[in-house]
Design a protein around this motif. Structure first.
Motif, PDB file in Angstrom:
ATOM      1  N   HIS A 155       1.724   6.721  -6.796  1.00 40.01           N
ATOM      2  CA  HIS A 155       0.527   7.555  -7.260  1.00 40.01           C
ATOM      3  C   HIS A 155       0.877   9.131  -6.823  1.00 40.01           C
ATOM      4  O   HIS A 155       0.722   9.902  -7.637  1.00 40.01           O
ATOM      5  CB  HIS A 155      -0.701   7.340  -6.276  1.00 40.01           C
ATOM      6  CG  HIS A 155      -1.905   8.125  -7.061  1.00 40.01           C
ATOM      7  ND1 HIS A 155      -2.640   9.044  -6.184  1.00 40.01           N
ATOM      8  CD2 HIS A 155      -2.474   8.180  -8.172  1.00 40.01           C
ATOM      9  CE1 HIS A 155      -3.719   9.498  -6.970  1.00 40.01           C
ATOM     10  NE2 HIS A 155      -3.788   8.976  -7.943  1.00 40.01           N
TER      11      HIS A 155
ATOM     12  N   THR B 226      -4.606   7.530  -0.342  1.00 37.87           N
ATOM     13  CA  THR B 226      -5.590   6.067  -0.250  1.00 37.87           C
ATOM     14  C   THR B 226      -5.827   6.025  -1.576  1.00 37.87           C
ATOM     15  O   THR B 226      -5.773   4.721  -1.904  1.00 37.87           O
ATOM     16  CB  THR B 226      -6.906   6.516   0.541  1.00 37.87           C
ATOM     17  OG1 THR B 226      -6.364   7.013   2.003  1.00 37.87           O
ATOM     18  CG2 THR B 226      -7.718   5.219   0.715  1.00 37.87           C
ATOM     19  N   VAL B 227      -6.124   6.654  -2.581  1.00 37.53           N
ATOM     20  CA  VAL B 227      -6.453   6.513  -3.993  1.00 37.53           C
ATOM     21  C   VAL B 227      -5.378   5.636  -4.404  1.00 37.53           C
ATOM     22  O   VAL B 227      -5.363   4.592  -5.165  1.00 37.53           O
ATOM     23  CB  VAL B 227      -6.742   7.565  -4.696  1.00 37.53           C
ATOM     24  CG1 VAL B 227      -6.829   7.535  -6.138  1.00 37.53           C
ATOM     25  CG2 VAL B 227      -8.123   8.428  -4.227  1.00 37.53           C
ATOM     26  N   GLY B 228      -3.967   6.210  -4.017  1.00 38.47           N
ATOM     27  CA  GLY B 228      -2.819   5.604  -4.607  1.00 38.47           C
ATOM     28  C   GLY B 228      -2.867   4.002  -4.284  1.00 38.47           C
ATOM     29  O   GLY B 228      -2.286   3.133  -5.016  1.00 38.47           O
ATOM     30  N   ALA B 229      -2.993   4.104  -2.957  1.00 38.98           N
ATOM     31  CA  ALA B 229      -2.831   2.597  -2.675  1.00 38.98           C
ATOM     32  C   ALA B 229      -3.878   1.614  -2.946  1.00 38.98           C
ATOM     33  O   ALA B 229      -3.730   0.391  -3.576  1.00 38.98           O
ATOM     34  CB  ALA B 229      -3.149   2.669  -0.994  1.00 38.98           C
TER      35      ALA B 229
ATOM     36  N   GLY C 223       2.036   2.035  -3.304  1.00 41.32           N
ATOM     37  CA  GLY C 223       1.043   2.626  -4.076  1.00 41.32           C
ATOM     38  C   GLY C 223       0.936   4.114  -3.865  1.00 41.32           C
ATOM     39  O   GLY C 223       0.829   5.025  -4.713  1.00 41.32           O
ATOM     40  N   ALA C 224       0.827   4.237  -2.652  1.00 42.47           N
ATOM     41  CA  ALA C 224       0.735   5.636  -2.099  1.00 42.47           C
ATOM     42  C   ALA C 224       1.767   6.721  -2.782  1.00 42.47           C
ATOM     43  O   ALA C 224       1.760   7.580  -3.295  1.00 42.47           O
ATOM     44  CB  ALA C 224       0.420   5.793  -0.728  1.00 42.47           C
TER      45      ALA C 224
ATOM     46  N   PHE D  70       0.879  -1.182   0.059  1.00 43.75           N
ATOM     47  CA  PHE D  70       0.091  -0.130  -0.068  1.00 43.75           C
ATOM     48  C   PHE D  70       1.142   1.100  -0.049  1.00 43.75           C
ATOM     49  O   PHE D  70       0.729   2.319  -0.617  1.00 43.75           O
ATOM     50  CB  PHE D  70      -0.834   0.085   1.102  1.00 43.75           C
ATOM     51  CG  PHE D  70      -1.761  -1.074   1.287  1.00 43.75           C
ATOM     52  CD1 PHE D  70      -2.468  -1.658   0.051  1.00 43.75           C
ATOM     53  CD2 PHE D  70      -2.128  -1.757   2.347  1.00 43.75           C
ATOM     54  CE1 PHE D  70      -3.111  -2.814   0.149  1.00 43.75           C
ATOM     55  CE2 PHE D  70      -3.011  -2.814   2.560  1.00 43.75           C
ATOM     56  CZ  PHE D  70      -3.425  -3.401   1.413  1.00 43.75           C
TER      57      PHE D  70
ATOM     58  N   HIS E  70      -2.856   1.205  -7.018  1.00 43.56           N
ATOM     59  CA  HIS E  70      -1.606   0.093  -6.960  1.00 43.56           C
ATOM     60  C   HIS E  70      -2.509  -1.330  -6.545  1.00 43.56           C
ATOM     61  O   HIS E  70      -1.770  -2.269  -7.352  1.00 43.56           O
ATOM     62  CB  HIS E  70      -0.697   0.709  -6.141  1.00 43.56           C
ATOM     63  CG  HIS E  70       0.452  -0.173  -6.251  1.00 43.56           C
ATOM     64  ND1 HIS E  70       1.247  -0.857  -5.109  1.00 43.56           N
ATOM     65  CD2 HIS E  70       1.242  -0.288  -7.468  1.00 43.56           C
ATOM     66  CE1 HIS E  70       2.222  -1.455  -5.664  1.00 43.56           C
ATOM     67  NE2 HIS E  70       2.469  -1.135  -7.000  1.00 43.56           N
TER      68      HIS E  70
END
Lengths: 213, 213
Positions: free
Chosen positions: A170, B164-167, A166-167, A163, B170
């Motif tokens: 992004h 959160t959107v990124g997590a 991902g954060a 996660f 991904h």
DNA sequence: GTCTATAGTCAGATAGAC
DNA sequence: GTCTATCTGACTATAGAC
């Protein structure tokens, strides 16, 4: 060798354009024109577009992971979640200054966006490349996190690293959008502020209670 | 209209292939072949490849945001961080079953990956499209989060939504890689488990102390 | 609405002179 | 090592018969 710069100029242009437009959307013609070199030079030096992308990645990821290893090596015992999270995030987010000749500092922003893009765009070789480059280091991070947070299962720690990636990705890839959608509340140009925000968020995420089974 | 299915078959194929390969890497030829329709049908029904992508997105994002609005509408006062975070994440991560004829449930997984891809790949119209579709809803989320966490500045809340959107993105786009890199510790096929992990992480992130200034 | 056929463009890669 | 010129193939989009 008349011009030792050609290879680097291609790498620099590839880094900029892949970061801006993505891999598939960037043509070798555009790329070599941007680099000020001949079209054929790209294939001459790198063999193929795919291998060029690999070279771009390797040049950037290697020093990041080297710094991460160093910070893990030098970590005080017992480690804190905060220190580990920072050792993970900061090398990737900070504009690292490498050899200044080949890589002017103005290139730092582009690098950030590149790293965001590649974590996400997935011609398969890119994903495999990331696994190779990061597999062993990931294990070290999970092991240290297990020490710092004994109540959390390894599975959960792996997820939370995922996660966080991902954060990070992004944020790096779409930092320019945050300011827009928040109507100016967030300033994406404030890199240190962004870093603090991301670090605080990730530490919070890692500190959450173990999920119920 | 002889075959009312053609449009939907194109949309379904586009969803699958964009999710697997990305937008730029998917050709209309491959797409229409996969859909079992003629090459020209794509341009006939959607005008251009870009507009086809928009149609694919709209069909999927609209019901997600509708469910988010409903959940915000029905939220008890005062709202908790957990409830808000779940209202944000769950509609996007759960395989939502729409009209079962056009969208077999086997399509759910592909949808998740698609949403991950599009949040990240950024032919500009996609980003703008997302801003349009989500701007007003984002404001509602930040407003509710401000109630639930009075000590946190709006700027910080916007950042945390961004992370959160990124997590989420991904995780959806690269869920299949987690199991691999963690050497089997994580099971990406366990969708409910993944959802729990992500929710716990995000709640932790939103609950972190305000960053120091 | 659906198809075939094709126009027009651009891609990655390479051969061979210098 | 660098260049010009070109090959081969794939792409989006459209025109026009059915």
């Amino acid at each position: 060798m008349a011009k030792p710069e050609t290879k680097d100029q291609i790498l620099n242009a590839a880094e900029d354009l892949f970061a801006e437009q993505g891999f598939a959307a960037t043509s070798l013609r555009q790329l070599t024109a941007h680099a000020g070199v001949n079209l054929a030079a790209a294939n001459y030096h790198f063999g193929s577009k795919d291998d060029l992308a690999k070279a771009v990645l390797q040049r950037r990821i290697e020093p990041i992971n080297r710094e991460r290893r160093q910070r893990l090596d030098n970590m005080s015992q017992p480690p804190t979640i905060e220190a580990i999270v920072r050792a993970f995030i900061e090398p990737a987010l900070r504009n690292q200054q490498m050899d200044p000749g080949a890589l002017p500092e103005s290139r730092g922003a582009g690098l950030c966006r590149l790293l965001g893009r590649i974590s996400v765009e997935q011609p398969l070789f890119l994903q495999e490349f990331m696994s190779e480059q990061f597999g062993e280091l990931g294990k070290r991070f999970v092991a240290m996190l297990s020490e710092a947070a004994p109540g959390i299962a390894a599975e959960t720690l792996w997820w939370r690293m995922h996660f966080t990636v991902g954060a990070m990705a992004h944020t790096l890839a779409n930092a320019h959008v945050v300011g827009q959608v928040s109507l100016g509340a967030c300033d994406a140009n404030d890199h240190e502020g962004t870093l603090k925000q991301l670090t605080a968020f990730a530490i919070g995420g890692f500190s959450a209670a173990e999920v119920s089974r």
